[in-house]
Design a protein around this motif. Sequence first.
Motif, mmCIF file in Angstrom:
data_model
loop_
_atom_site.group_PDB
_atom_site.id
_atom_site.type_symbol
_atom_site.label_atom_id
_atom_site.label_comp_id
_atom_site.label_asym_id
_atom_site.label_seq_id
_atom_site.Cartn_x
_atom_site.Cartn_y
_atom_site.Cartn_z
ATOM 1 N N ARG A 62 0.836 -1.197 0.000
ATOM 2 C CA ARG A 62 0.000 0.000 0.000
ATOM 3 C C ARG A 62 0.866 1.240 0.000
ATOM 4 N N GLU A 76 0.200 4.543 0.929
ATOM 5 C CA GLU A 76 -1.018 4.868 1.668
ATOM 6 C C GLU A 76 -1.654 6.209 1.343
ATOM 7 N N ARG A 95 -3.835 -0.605 -4.707
ATOM 8 C CA ARG A 95 -3.272 -1.670 -3.887
ATOM 9 C C ARG A 95 -2.911 -2.839 -4.800
#
Lengths: 311, 311
Positions: free
Chosen positions: A139, A141, A157
């Motif tokens: 990830r 993020e 992802r």
Amino acid sequence: MGNKEPIIITDKDEMRQWSRSIRAQSNTIGLVPTMGYLHEGHLSLIQESHKHTNFTVVSIYVNPGQFSPNEDLSTYPSDFLGDIQKLKSIPGGVDVVFHPQNLYDYGKNNGVKNDENQEEVKVVSCVENSGMGHETWVRVEKLEKGLCGESRPVFFRGVATIVAKLFNIVEPDVAVFGKKDYQQWRIIQRMVRDLDFGIKVIGAELIRDEDGLARSSRNVRLSPEERKKALSINKSLSNAKSAAGKGHIDCKVLRDSVIHAIHEAGGEVDYAEIIDQESLESMNEIKSPAVFCVAAWFGNVRLIDNMEINV
Amino acid sequence: MGNKEPIIITDKDEMRQWSRSIRAQSNTIGLVPTMGYLHEGHLSLIQESHKHTNFTVVSIYVNPGQFSPNEDLSTYPSDFLGDIQKLKSIPGGVDVVFHPQNLYDYGKNNGVKNDENQEEVKVVSCVENSGMGHETWVRVEKLEKGLCGESRPVFFRGVATIVAKLFNIVEPDVAVFGKKDYQQWRIIQRMVRDLDFGIKVIGAELIRDEDGLARSSRNVRLSPEERKKALSINKSLSNAKSAAGKGHIDCKVLRDSVIHAIHEAGGEVDYAEIIDQESLESMNEIKSPAVFCVAAWFGNVRLIDNMEINV
């Protein structure tokens, strides 16, 4: 020119072995990851790879990990033989087409070595929620949020994870991504930095048709009339860019002008954002390198486009 | 025997360069990742590495990414010179000690190449929540939960991520982890499978003192009396294992016996779980390869231990 016959490799161990033997002879390898159904945009990435390395691997793999259950993975177009023909036509061609069947299939006992446990374990898919299925995800993020990540929450992802897998299988020196998918390119670049991959990520410039439409496999689904309307994306982005160059750096004004132009032409805007080129954070005024990213629908075709603005 | 002087490398590019030059000469490299403050448990991992490769790299790096803000990273013990002495004393020694200062420092412009953006960007830490800080994390989504992941929710995220970074920097053929940290070992093994790292992960057997206490740097903090009490972990696990061997496979009964024994000895059990060796899912009856994992406090020292049960 062209007509070089690529080696087709489907097995990941064989792929890695090929790369290692090639690199052991002081060669360098460029990787161009694709989901197949190649068009001239992809071919330009391969030509970019040729500039940096003396061997080029193209991967053709439709990654189930980046599709949500409600997105239709099964109807994703493919034309493997056509793809090979196109790859042969490129000056310099490609050396290997890596075309695995299922990169989430870890085979007998799921690839985990355990001397005491020799029984066969059922192979499960990456969407399986129990047992020995794939469960490792990369990830990025912050960058994965916003823009296309907004409407497709597991998309990046899946992209980051499959690219990490391909990097570990192919072990290239260079990987080429198109700036057409700007957010994807920046996510991969950040992943490579943050996870210390020994790979140089190249962002290849977006390719446009003569009328200015950004090349995409989706363009063929536009009617002649829709295509005409869709030129409003490129035109309004160009106008915004030159306005910014003349000192009009208020992002709200610039965004409104693009949204208005696309709407006037009959398109429906998904997003139109002016963001920092690296952090992808939105800005109020263009005072540092920015990129204007747009996604818009024309009929039932969703197009994306972007333009970098370096003031 | 021993007294081999390791090369000390602090720069990641230099580290990767060393590895590539060594591997180009048909050698193999084993990596033993540590946070330093080495004890005999670590040294046994290095000896395990010697069995599989002809070069060994030990990394010494206290990873901030696996500590929560409320955990005290700053007081984590270190003794770099002592560590080097210990490494020199091992038969065969080690070839390289990789001892980076900050693996989350991406330097000038944070390591992201951008021709148009030459200005310096402030270096930020991995806990920074904005700007160009580290933001890529590897999650092994199911295995990271439960056991030690229960009380330390970001711990295994940090472990998997730093190990991925070290794998990409050192590019080893083999990596050795201790089965003492059973969950960590299985998480790394799964990450390597799921992300297709071309690396073999070896789980080295847990090392015990003569009295049966699992070796740990924390053991020195036990008073002689606490140490005696702590032997209840190993003894009760052994009893459970032989009971299982005799057909007593009810996990509730086995768990209760261990919890009772540790409690009787004056310890406080954090968890005592019988789980599948690979999926780490708890079981009701031991019918497949299991591992009995325990964490317990004696005074203010938290000890972990485990025993594989192959019925």
